[in-house]
Design a protein around this motif. Structure first.
Motif, PDB file in Angstrom:
ATOM      1  N   SER A  17      -6.615  -0.338   7.932  1.00 54.21           N
ATOM      2  CA  SER A  17      -5.983   0.078   6.680  1.00 54.21           C
ATOM      3  C   SER A  17      -5.219  -1.136   6.160  1.00 54.21           C
ATOM      4  N   PRO A  44      -0.743   7.452   3.077  1.00 54.21           N
ATOM      5  CA  PRO A  44      -1.768   8.490   2.911  1.00 54.21           C
ATOM      6  C   PRO A  44      -1.263   9.897   3.211  1.00 54.21           C
ATOM      7  N   GLU A  45      -0.001   9.990   3.584  1.00 60.59           N
ATOM      8  CA  GLU A  45       0.555  11.295   3.951  1.00 60.59           C
ATOM      9  C   GLU A  45      -0.270  11.970   5.038  1.00 60.59           C
ATOM     10  N   TRP A  46      -0.554  11.184   6.065  1.00 61.00           N
ATOM     11  CA  TRP A  46      -1.143  11.738   7.288  1.00 61.00           C
ATOM     12  C   TRP A  46       0.026  12.146   8.162  1.00 61.00           C
ATOM     13  N   ALA A  84       0.833  -1.208   0.000  1.00 59.46           N
ATOM     14  CA  ALA A  84       0.000   0.000   0.000  1.00 59.46           C
ATOM     15  C   ALA A  84       0.867   1.256   0.000  1.00 59.46           C
ATOM     16  N   GLY A  85       0.327   2.311  -0.575  1.00 58.02           N
ATOM     17  CA  GLY A  85       1.031   3.590  -0.554  1.00 58.02           C
ATOM     18  C   GLY A  85       0.607   4.377   0.679  1.00 58.02           C
ATOM     19  N   ASP A 142      -6.337  19.270   7.143  1.00 59.30           N
ATOM     20  CA  ASP A 142      -5.572  18.154   6.595  1.00 59.30           C
ATOM     21  C   ASP A 142      -6.188  17.646   5.288  1.00 59.30           C
ATOM     22  N   LEU A 143      -7.469  17.939   5.072  1.00 59.11           N
ATOM     23  CA  LEU A 143      -8.127  17.487   3.841  1.00 59.11           C
ATOM     24  C   LEU A 143      -7.541  18.228   2.646  1.00 59.11           C
ATOM     25  N   THR A 144      -7.510  17.569   1.475  1.00 54.31           N
ATOM     26  CA  THR A 144      -7.073  18.297   0.279  1.00 54.31           C
ATOM     27  C   THR A 144      -8.223  19.163  -0.240  1.00 54.31           C
ATOM     28  N   GLN A 166      -1.788  -0.621   5.783  1.00 51.94           N
ATOM     29  CA  GLN A 166      -0.426  -0.155   5.982  1.00 51.94           C
ATOM     30  C   GLN A 166       0.354  -1.160   6.824  1.00 51.94           C
TER      31      GLN A 166
END
Ligand SMILES: Nc1nc2c(c(=O)[nH]1)N[C@H]1C(S)=C(S)[C@@H](COP(=O)(O)OP(=O)(O)OC[C@H]3O[C@@H](n4cnc5c(=O)[nH]c(N)nc54)[C@H](O)[C@@H]3O)O[C@H]1N2
Ligand SMILES: Nc1nc2c(c(=O)[nH]1)N[C@H]1C(S)=C(S)[C@@H](COP(=O)(O)OP(=O)(O)OC[C@H]3O[C@@H](n4cnc5c(=O)[nH]c(N)nc54)[C@H](O)[C@@H]3O)O[C@H]1N2
Ligand code: SF4
Ligand code: SF4
Ligand code: SF4
Ligand code: SF4
Ligand code: SF4
Ligand SMILES: [Mo]
Lengths: 283, 827, 311
Positions: C168, C14-16, C11-12, C73-75, C170
Motif C-alpha cells: 500500500s 482505507p478504514e480497515w 495517502a488516506g 467489511d465490503l461496502t 500507508q
C-alpha cells in the motif's frame, strides 16, 4: 480551452497551472453538477481552512481546491501565485497507478483515453485502492457505496466533450488536451515564469519521474510536499513490498518449522516421549 | 467601463484599486490573466486585504479603507513633480491649459462656494475664466459631409450659448498649476500617514505607475465598489481618472477607467435611469423652476468652452430629451405643450435609496415596492432599515424567492404582532426565466435566451407593472385625480398591453422616425421637432430596421473575419453603446496628427488615402482631417472638447481631495478641522434623530465589508452547492489581533458597531494585518456580506449591514459600506 | 528509496478496522493450529494424535468466519464474488492478480478452506463421529500430503495478511517488509498457546504439551526478532512515532506482555522439557493465565498495527 477532436487511442490529461488559479471553485461545482455527486451531509459545515470548506478529495468531491495560506504579514507583498497557494487537486491518472495495481476485482481500468477509471458496477468496496493511492484521491461515494474518484469525464470524452472542470475554469488554470501538447505548453509556461524571476515554479508529474508520469500533471509554485504531493523520491508503488513481504513470511515459516522440529526433538532427547500410546490412537 | 473586458489584455500594467475581480468577476478576470500570460503585463492589487486577486497579482499593497484619494493624490503629485505625465496628451487632450476663475479657492479642506445653511457646495462657482470678447458661433467648426453622418452619425454644429474659457497653461490659475498647488500636500510622507503604505513601498509602486505615462506604455485602472462605497466614493474614482488623464491612458486600448459593474445587468439599469437623478441616457432629471425645455436645456446641457469643442452632447441634448418625450407621450407631446415636458416630475429633494428609507423612518412614506433588491440585507444600518420598513403601511416585494425583506416582519428577535406593515409578495420571474438584453460592464448589449420557463405562478416584472399601470389608469379614468395627464397621456403601444414583449420594448427604446415609421440607425438622426422618438438615445442603433443587433454572435469562431483589426473589437458581436463603439474617447488613442500613440495597439488612426478614421468605430467625426486646424478636439462629448482634470461635475469639489470616512480612527492629517467630507449628507442629524456614529475610543477597529466568490449577495443562500462551499457567516481577523485576543479560527466572536452586532465564526489570517496610520496602530477587520435569516441553512440571522453607517456619498449617496468602526471580542 | 530520507505519506486510510482485525487474528491462530497439528500428527508420536485433532477442530471455524468477516467489511458485500470472477464488461474468466495480495489471499483462503474442512471431517471420523462411507472419503484429510499442503496454505494465509498491509502507500505498513513474518510468528505462538489452553478439554492431549511449550518459547523468540526488524525498518522512513506514539503505545505494551510467558520459559527452562502426563496436566491449570496473556498479545499486536496507522 476547447480541444477540437477527442480521439480514442490517444493519451489525454490535464495540465493544471496553479500559478493562475484564482480559487473560484467553479471546477469543484461543475464536477459535482455534471456527475450529480451527492452532498455528503455530515460534511456540510464550516472548516475555515482559509477559504476552504470542502477539505479533501473524496467520494463526493472529485475536484478540491486547496488554499494554502503562506501570506506574509506585510503591507506590500508579492502574490505571484506563491504567497497564497491555490491549487485545484484531482486524480492524477498515474501511468503506474497504485490503485489499479492493488484492485482485486479489476474494477480499475485504463481507458482508451489512457485515463484511470473505476467501473462502478464492478467495484465491491474492498477499499484496497484507498490504502494504495498515494494522493488520497479515492473514497467511498456515500450514495453509491463504491469507491469513486475523477473519471476524467470518461462519459464526456466519449461524447467528444472536454471535461466539465476544464470547460468552466475561467483562467485556464485547468487545461485539458492531448498529453504531448500539454507537456509542451507546460514546459513553455515554466520557462516563462523562470524568465520572470519566479524560479520556484516547477512542474510535477510531467515526466516519468513520478509514477511513470501523471496524465493530470501540475505546475506548482512551491515544493510538491506543500501541496500534499509526495516528492519524486517518495513516489513509490505498493508492489515494491510484495517480494520483501512474502520472503519475510517464507523465512519466518521455515524458522517456525525449524522451531517445531526442535521442540519435537527436544522432547525425544529428554525422554519426554509418552510411554503408552494415548487412548484410541489407531496407527 | 470606458473600455471593455476583452481589452484588458492589451495593458502593460493593471492597477486594481477598489475591486477584487478574481472573486467578484472571475470570468471577466480571464482577460487579466491573459494580459499576464500573453504579454507579461504586471498586476498591482491595492486592497486592505490580501485576496484571491492578490494571490495572482505581482504586487499587493495593503491600504487603509477610505484612503484611496490620498493614494491617488500621492501618485498625481509624483507624476507631476517628476514630469512623468504624457506631456503632449495633457496639453492637447485635457483642460490643463484652461484658466480657472479667480473665485476659486481651497483652504483648510474647504473649496469656495460652500453654503453653511444647506451644508452643500454651489458647484457652478467652480468655473473657467471667460475668454474676453469671444463669440462661440464664429469660432466653432463648420459642418461636415453627409458621409460622416452615415458612418458615425456625427456632424459638427455650433453649440447654443457658449462661454469660451481663457487658455494659458503658464497662467498661475491654469488647471495644471492649480493642480500642482493642490496636490503639493500629498507627499509620500503624507500618503504614508493617511493610507498606512510605507513611503518606500509607495515610491516603488509610484515608479512602476509613473512609467505608464510613456506614449508606448498603457495602464488600465480597474475598480468596483471598493471605491464607490464611501462618502467620498465619486472623488476617489475621479482622482483615479485624473491620474489616467495625466498618464494619457484614457481612450487607448489597454487603458481607460474601468468600472466592473455589479449585477449582470446593472449597467443596463444605470443606462436606463435606475437612479433617481437621471432620465434614460444620462439626461438630467428636470429641476424645479424649469418651465420650458429651453430652461431645462440651458441649465442641464454642457456648455461649449473651447472653439474647437464639438460639445456633441450639449449641442444635441434637446433632441435626445424631446425624442424621449415623444416615446412616452406620443401625439400628446406637441410643440405647443413643450412636448409634455411638464409631465416629468421636477423633484425638489433627493430621492436616492437611503433617502427612501429615511423618509419611511420619518413616517413620510406610505408604501414601498421592492423589485429584485433586498432592502434589509442591503442596508446600510439594517436595524434602522427594518425599523423603516416597519413604519410603512404596506410593503410589496416582487421577487422569485423569499428575502430578508419579505420576511423582515418575523425576523429573529422581531415580534410580528408589533409590525403593522402589510407585506405583499408578488412572485416575479428570476432573470433566468426570461429573455431580453443584459448590458455588461463593457457597455455591450447582449440578448440572452430564457433558460427556464417561469416557475409556478410567477410573472415577469414588467407584466406585473404593466397590469398595475393599466389598473391605476383605469382608476384615474373612472375617478379623475389632481394631475391625471402624465398617466392618461402615456403611450402603451403593445400588442397585449398587459403583457408587453421584450422585443417590442427593445424596438421602442431604439426609437424611430415618426413619419416613415422606420426604426433609426443612429441617434444622429434624432430631431428636436418632435419627428423622432427614442426611449434611450444611447441605445439608438441597437435595433434598427436591419434587425436586433444585440443578438449578433460573430465572435471567436472566426477571428480573421470577425476581428478585422486584430484588436479584439469583434464589431459584429452583440452591440455596444454608443453606436457600437468598443472603446470610448478613442480619438485620444492617436496623437494630434492621427498616428496611434502606440502603433502596436491602435484604437483608431487617420487614413490619409481614404480621408477617414479607421479601426474601432471612431468616437469622432470619421472624416475630420487632423491636418485641418479647425478639426474638433478629441473628447467630443464635453463642452471643453478635452478631458477634465478640473470639473464641476461632482458635489464635493472641483479637484479630488482626501476626506476621512465618517467613522474614522484618526483626524484627517491634511486638515483635522475638516476631517470628513463637509458635503456628505448626515441623515440622522438632518432628521433630528440621535447620532448613530461611533468613535475610535469605543470602537477601536476599522471594518470593511465585501463579497466572496462562493456567494451572490444574499440570494445564493438558497443554493445548496454554494451554501456547502461557504456554509456559515464569518469575519476575517488579522492574526496579530487574534493573538492578542486569544481568538482561533473557528471560534465564535462578537463584532459590534454603534448600530448593531454580529456573532459569527472567526477566520484568523495574515491576509489582513495592522497598519500604522498617523502614528497609531490600526487593525482592519473583514466582513463578508452574504448571510441573513433566509436560506436553506437556517439559524444564521446575522446581517453584515447591522454594522454599517446610515450615510452616503456627497454626490450619489452611495452608502459607506467599506469603512466604519467596530469593536471585537471572543464569545 | 534513499535511506534516512523521510518518506512522505499523504495517502488516506482505507478504514480497515474491527472486521479486519479479527480476520487477521483468526487467520493467524487457525493457521498456526493447522500447522502444529500437522507436524504433531505426522512427525510426533501416536500420542500426539489427540492434540492433532484438536488442532484440526480449531482451524475449522476460521474457514467459515474469515470469509464472512471479509465480506461484511465490503461496502458492497453482495459483490464479494467480484474478487474471483472478472465482471468487467467484455472481460471474462477469473480474477487473479499476482501483485495484489488481496486477490492472491482470497484465492488462498478458498483453497485452504477446502483442505481444512476435509481435515476437520477426517478428525470427526477418527473420533467416530462420522460413519462410512463418508468417513472413508474424508480420510484423505488426515494424510501427510493433504495436511502438508494445507499447512503451507495456512502459513501463507497467516503471513499474507501482513503483506496485504505492506503493499500500500500507508505510513508504517508500507515502510516495512517485516509485517508478513511478524504476523506469522505471533500467529504461531498464539496457536501454541491456544492449543495449550484448549488441550485441557481433551483427554490425552496433554501428551503434546512439552512440544507446544518449547515451540511456544521458540516462536516467541522468532516474534521478538521480527519485532526488532519491524522497528529497524521504520527508522529510515521516520514513521516510528506514527506506530508507537500514544495511545498506541499502550496496545504495544499489551502485545509485549504477551511475549513474557515465552521469554520467561526461555529464561527459566531454556529448551528443557519436563515429562508430559500427569505432571503436565497439573501445570496446565496453573498456566491457564499464561496462554491467555499470549493470545491477548497476539490480538493487541494486530490492533496496534492496524489502528495506529488509521487512527
Ligand atoms: N461572487 C460574487 N461576485 C459578485 C457579486 C457577489 O455578490 N458575489 N456581486 C456583484 C456586485 S452587485 C458588485 S457591485 C460587484 C462588486 O465587486 P467588488 O467591488 O470587487 O466586490 P467587493 O468584495 O464588495 O469589494 C472589493 C474589494 O474592495 C476592498 N476594499 C474595501 N474597502 C476598500 C478601500 O477603501 N479601498 C480599496 N482600494 N479597496 C477596498 C475589499 O477588501 C474587497 O476586496 O461584484 C459583483 N460580482
Ligand atoms: N455592507 C455591504 N452592503 C452591501 C454591499 C457591500 O459591499 N457591503 N454591496 C451593495 C451592492 S453593490 C449591491 S448591488 C447590493 C446587492 O443587494 P441585492 O441586490 O439585494 O442582493 P441580491 O441577493 O443580488 O438580490 C437580488 C434579488 O433579486 C431577485 N431576482 C433575481 N432576478 C430577478 C428578476 O428578474 N426580477 C425580480 N423581481 N427579482 C429578481 C433575487 O431572487 C434576489 O432576491 O448589496 C449592497 N449592500
Ligand atoms: S492518483 Fe491515485 S487514484 Fe488517481 S490514478 Fe493515481 S493512484 Fe489511482
Ligand atoms: S474498492 Fe473497488 S476499486 Fe477499490 S480496490 Fe476495491 S474493488 Fe477495486
Ligand atoms: S474531469 Fe470530470 S470527473 Fe474529473 S474532476 Fe473534472 S469534472 Fe470531475
Ligand atoms: S476553476 Fe480554475 S481558477 Fe477556479 S478554482 Fe478551479 S482551477 Fe482554480
Ligand atoms: S456570475 Fe455570471 S457574471 Fe458573474 S462572473 Fe460568473 S459568469 Fe460572469
Ligand atoms: Mo452592486
Amino acid at each position: 480551452m476547447a480541444t477540437t477532436e477527442i480521439t480514442p487511442g490517444k493519451a489525454y490529461g490535464f495540465f493544471t497551472d496553479t500559478s493562475v488559479c484564482i480559487g473560484c471553485k467553479a471546477c469543484e461545482v461543475a464536477c459535482k453538477e455534471w456527475n450529480q455527486l451527492p452532498e455528503d451531509e455530515d460534511e456540510i459545515g464550516f472548516l475555515g481552512k482559509s477559504l476552504d470548506n470542502t477539505g479533501e478529495l473524496n467520494g463526493s468531491n472529485w475536484r478540491h481546491v486547496q488554499f494554502i495560506d503562506n501570506v506574509p504579514d506585510e503591507t506590500l507583498s508579492e502574490g505571484d501565485g506563491s504567497a497564497f497557494l491555490l491549487m485545484s487537486d484531482v486524480c492524477k491518472h498515474c501511468k503506474h497507478a497504485s490503485c489499479l495495481e492493488v484492485c482485486p476485482t479489476g474494477a480499475i481500468i485504463r481507458t482508451e483515453f489512457d485515463t484511470v477509471y473505476i467501473q462502478e458496477e464492478t467495484c465491491n468496496g474492498c477499499r484496497n485502492c484507498i490504502a494504495a493511492c498515494p494522493y488520497d484521491v479515492i473514497d467511498i461515494n456515500p450514495g453509491k457505496n463504491v469507491a469513486q474518484k475523477c473519471t476524467l469525464c470518461y462519459d464526456r470524452l466519449q461524447g467528444g466533450l472536454q471535461p466539465a472542470c476544464a470547460k468552466v475554469c475561467p483562467t485556464e488554470s485547468i487545461q485539458f488536451g492531448p498529453l504531448d501538447e500539454l507537456r509542451a505548453k507546460a514546459k513553455k509556461r515554466e520557462a516563462d515564469l523562470h524568465a520572470q524571476g519566479l524560479k520556484q515554479a516547477n512542474l510535477y508529474g510531467h515526466d516519468d519521474k513520478v509514477y511513470g508520469g501523471l496524465n493530470a500533471f501540475f505546475l506548482l509554485m512551491d515544493k510538491p510536499e506543500a501541496y500534499k504531493l509526495p516528492n519524486a523520491a517518495s513516489a513509490v508503488l505498493p508492489s515494491r513490498n510484495n517480494i520483501g513481504g512474502y520472503l519475510g513470511g517464507a523465512v519466518t515459516a521455515v524458522l517456525g518449522l525449524l522451531g517445531t522440529v526442535i521442540a519435537l526433538r527436544e522432547r525425544r532427547r529428554h525422554g519426554g516421549e509418552p510411554s503408552e500410546p494415548a487412548e484410541d490412537a489407531q496407527a | 467601463m470606458t473600455n471593455h473586458w476583452r481589452d484588458i489584455r492589451h495593458a502593460d500594467l493593471i492597477l486594481i484599486n477598489g475591486g477584487n475581480p478574481a472573486e467578484a468577476h472571475p470570468v471577466g478576470f480571464r482577460w487579466f490573466m491573459k494580459a499576464k500570460l500573453e504579454r507579461g503585463a504586471k498586476m498591482i492589487h491595492v486592497d486592505p486585504r490580501f485576496t484571491r486577486t492578490s494571490a495572482v497579482s505581482d504586487l499587493h499593497l495593503r491600504i487603509r479603507t477610505g484612503s484611496d484619494a490620498a493614494f491617488f493624490g500621492g501618485l498625481i503629485k509624483y507624476v507631476l513633480d517628476n514630469k512623468l505625465f504624457h506631456d503632449e496628451y495633457v496639453r492637447r487632450y485635457t483642460n490643463a491649459a484652461f484658466v480657472v476663475d479667480k473665485g476659486y479657492s481651497f483652504k483648510d479642506g474647504m473649496f469656495n462656494g460652500f453654503d453653511e445653511e444647506t451644508n452643500a457646495y454651489d458647484a457652478t462657482t467652480w468655473k473657467y475664466e471667460p475668454l474676453p470678447g469671444a463669440d462661440a458661433s464664429q469660432q466653432s467648426p463648420k459642418g461636415l459631409g453627409a458621409g460622416a453622418k452615415a458612418a458615425t452619425g456625427l456632424t459638427w454644429s455650433a453649440g447654443p450659448s457658449a462661454t469660451l474659457a481663457r487658455l494659458d497653461i503658464e497662467h498661475p490659475r491654469s488647471v495644471l498649476n492649480l493642480m500642482r498647488k493642490h496636490y503639493s500636500r500629498y507627499t509620500p510622507e503624507m500618503v504614508e500617514r493617511i493610507t498606512g503604505i510605507p513611503r518606500a513601498q509607495f515610491l516603488k509602486v509610484a515608479k512602476m505607475i509613473g512609467e505608464m505615462g510613456r506614449p508606448d506604455k498603457v495602464m488600465t485602472q480597474v475598480y468596483a465598489v471598493g471605491l464607490t462605497h464611501h462618502t467620498t466614493g465619486s472623488q476617489m474614482i475621479r482622482s483615479a481618472a485624473v491620474l489616467q488623464l495625466l498618464l494619457g491612458n484614457i481612450g487607448r486600448p489597454g487603458g481607460g477607467m474601468n468600472a466592473e459593474r455589479g449585477h449582470a445587468n446593472i449597467q443596463g439599469n444605470t443606462d436606463n435611469a435606475i437612479s433617481w437623478e437621471v432620465l434614460p441616457g444620462y439626461l438630467k432629471v428636470p429641476a424645479p423652476g424649469q418651465r420650458t425645455v429651453a430652461d431645462y436645456f440651458e441649465q442641464s446641457a454642457p456648455k461649449k468652452a473651447h472653439p474647437n469643442a464639438l460639445n456633441y452632447f450639449g449641442t444635441n441634448y434637446g433632441k435626445f430629451l424631446i425624442s424621449l418625450l415623444k416615446t412616452w407621450y406620443g401625439d400628446k407631446a406637441t410643440k405647443s405643450n413643450e412636448y409634455a415636458f411638464d409631465h416629468l416630475p421636477k423633484p425638489a429633494g433627493n430621492s436616492s435609496w437611503i433617502t427612501i428609507f429615511d423618509q419611511a423612518l420619518q413616517g413620510k412614506m406610505e408604501g414601498v415596492m421592492l423589485s429584485g433588491m433586498t432592502a434589509s440585507s442591503i442596508g446600510p444600518d439594517s436595524n434602522q432599515v427594518q425599523k423603516a420598513l416597519g413604519k410603512l403601511k404596506w410593503l410589496c416585494v416582487m421577487d422569485s424567492l423569499p428575502t430578508t425583506s419579505s420576511e423582515f416582519w418575523h425576523a429573529p428577535g422581531v415580534d410580528p404582532s408589533k409590525i403593522d406593515t402589510e407585506v405583499f409578495v408578488l412572485p416575479a420571474t428570476h432573470w433566468i426565466e426570461k429573455e431580453g438584453s443584459f448590458t455588461n460592464s463593457g457597455r455591450w448589449l447582449q440578448w440572452k435566451d430564457q433558460v427556464l420557463p417561469p416557475q409556478h405562478e410567477s410573472r415577469h416584472d414588467h407584466w406585473i407593472l404593466a397590469d398595475l399601470f393599466l389598473r391605476v389608469r383605469e382608476l384615474y379614468r373612472a375617478e379623475g385625480g389632481k394631475f391625471p395627464d402624465p398617466i392618461m397621456d402615456l403611450t402603451f403601444p403593445y400588442r397585449d398591453p398587459a403583457k408587453p414583449a421584450f422585443d417590442e420594448i427593445a424596438k421602442e427604446v431604439n426609437g424611430k422616425d415618426l413619419k416613415s415609421g422606420k426604426r433609426l440607425e443612429t441617434f444622429a438622426d434624432l430631431a428636436d421637432d418632435g419627428s423622432t422618438s427614442a426611449g434611450n438615445w444611447i441605445y439608438t442603433g441597437s435595433y434598427p430596421e436591419s434587425g436586433n443587433m444585440m443578438k449578433r454572435r460573430n465572435g471567436v469562431q472566426d477571428p480573421k473575419r470577425n476581428d478585422p483589426t486584430g484588436m479584439g473589437y469583434y464589431p459584429e458581436w452583440a452591440w455596444a453603446w454608443p453606436l457600437n463603439r468598443r472603446v470610448l474617447y478613442n480619438r485620444a488613442s492617436a496623437d494630434p496628427s492621427g498616428k496611434p500613440w502606440d502603433p502596436e495597439r491602435p484604437g483608431i488612426k487617420w487614413d490619409a488615402a481614404q480621408k477617414l478614421w479607421v479601426g474601432d468605430v471612431p468616437d469622432y467625426p470619421p472624416d475630420a482631417d487632423p491636418a485641418d486646424p479647425a478639426s474638433p478636439l478629441p473628447f467630443i462629448m464635453t463642452g471643453e472638447g478635452v478631458g477634465r482634470l478640473f470639473s464641476n461635475g461632482l458635489a464635493d469639489g472641483p479637484f479630488p481631495e482626501h476626506y476621512e470616512p465618517i467613522e474614522s480612527p484618526v483626524k484627517n492629517p491634511l486638515h483635522p478641522e475638516v476631517s470628513a467630507s463637509p458635503a456628505a449628507f448626515l441623515y440622522d442629524k438632518a432628521a433630528g434623530r440621535p447620532s448613530r456614529f461611533g468613535t475610535v475610543d469605543e470602537f477601536p477597529y476599522v471594518a470593511t465589508s465585501y463579497r466572496l466568490t462562493e456567494h451572490e449577495h444574499y440570494v445564493t443562500q438558497h443554493v445548496e452547492r454554494l451554501v456547502k462551499l461557504q456554509p456559515e457567516a464569518f469575519v476575517e481577523i488579522p492574526a496579530e489581533l487574534a493573538g492578542e485576543k486569544g481568538i482561533d479560527t473557528g471560534d465564535m466572536v462578537r463584532v459590534w458597531s454603534k448600530r448593531g452586532k454580529l456573532e459569527v465564526r472567526a477566520v484568523v489570517t495574515k491576509r489582513l494585518g495592522p497598519l500604522t496610520i498617523d502614528g497609531h496602530k490600526v487593525y482592519q477587520i473583514g466582513i463578508p456580506i452574504h448571510w441573513g435569516y433566509v436560506g436553506i441553512k437556517t439559524g444564521q440571522h446575522w446581517l453584515a449591514n447591522a454594522l454599517t453607517p446610515f450615510v452616503g456619498d456627497a454626490t450619489v449617496r452611495t452608502p459607506e459600506f467599506k469603512s466604519f468602526l467596530v469593536n471585537l471580542e471572543k464569545i | 528509496m534513499t535511506a534516512f530520507a523521510d518518506v512522505q505519506h499523504f495517502a488516506g486510510d482505507p478504514e480497515w478496522t474491527w472486521y479486519i482485525l479479527f480476520y487477521f487474528f483468526l487467520a493467524g491462530l487457525a493457521g498456526g493450529a493447522y500447522f502444529l497439528a500437522t507436524l504433531l500428527r505426522h512427525w510426533g508420536t501416536p500420542a500426539d494424535e489427540p492434540l492433532a485433532r484438536l488442532g484440526m477442530y480449531v482451524a475449522f471455524p476460521a474457514t467459515l468466519i474469515c470469509p464472512l468477516l471479509l465480506t461484511i467489511d465490503l461496502t458492497k458485500p453482495l459483490r464479494f464474488w467480484h474478487m474471483l470472477v472478472n465482471t468487467t464488461p467484455g472481460g471474462f474468466g477469473l480474477n487473479f492478480k499476482i501483485w495484489s495480495p488481496m486477490s492472491v489471499g482470497v484465492w488462498a483462503l478458498l483453497v485452504v478452506s477446502l483442505f481444512t474442512i476435509v481435515s476437520f471431517l477426517d478428525a470427526l471420523a477418527r473420533d467416530g463421529k462420522l460413519r462410512a462411507p463418508l468417513a472413508g472419503v474424508v480420510a484423505v484429510g488426515g494424510t501427510k500430503a493433504w495436511n502438508v499442503v494445507g499447512s503451507v496454505f495456512w502459513l501463507f494465509i497467516a503471513s499474507y495478511t501482513g503483506v496485504l498491509l505492506a503493499v500500500s502507500n500507508q505510513p508504517v505498513w508500507s515502510d516495512t517488509w517485516a509485517l508478513g513474518g511478524l504476523f506469522l510468528a505471533s500467529g504461531l505462538s498464539g496457536a501454541a498457546a491456544l492449543l495449550l489452553l484448549l488441550s485441557r478439554y481433551r483427554r490425552g492431549a496433554e501428551a503434546s504439551h512439552p512440544v507446544l511449550e518449547v515451540a511456544e518459547r521458540l516462536f516467541t523468540a522468532l516474534e521478538v526478532l521480527l519485532l526488532a526488524v519491524f522497528v529497524i525498518t521504520l527508522i529510515p522512513d521516520g514513521t516510528l512515532d506514527d506506530a508507537f506514539g500514544m495511545p498506541w503505545l499502550l496496545l504495544w505494551l499489551v502485545a509485549l506482555a504477551g511475549l513474557l510467558p515465552g521469554l520467561r520459559g526461555l529464561a527459566v527452562g531454556r529448551l528443557s522439557v519436563t515429562g508430559g502426563g500427569a505432571v503436565a496436566a497439573a501445570r496446565v491449570s496453573a498456566s491457564a493465565m499464561a496462554p491467555a496473556l499470549v493470545l491477548l498479545g497476539v490480538l493487541a499486536l494486530r490492533a496496534a498495527v492496524i489502528f495506529s496507522v488509521q487512527g
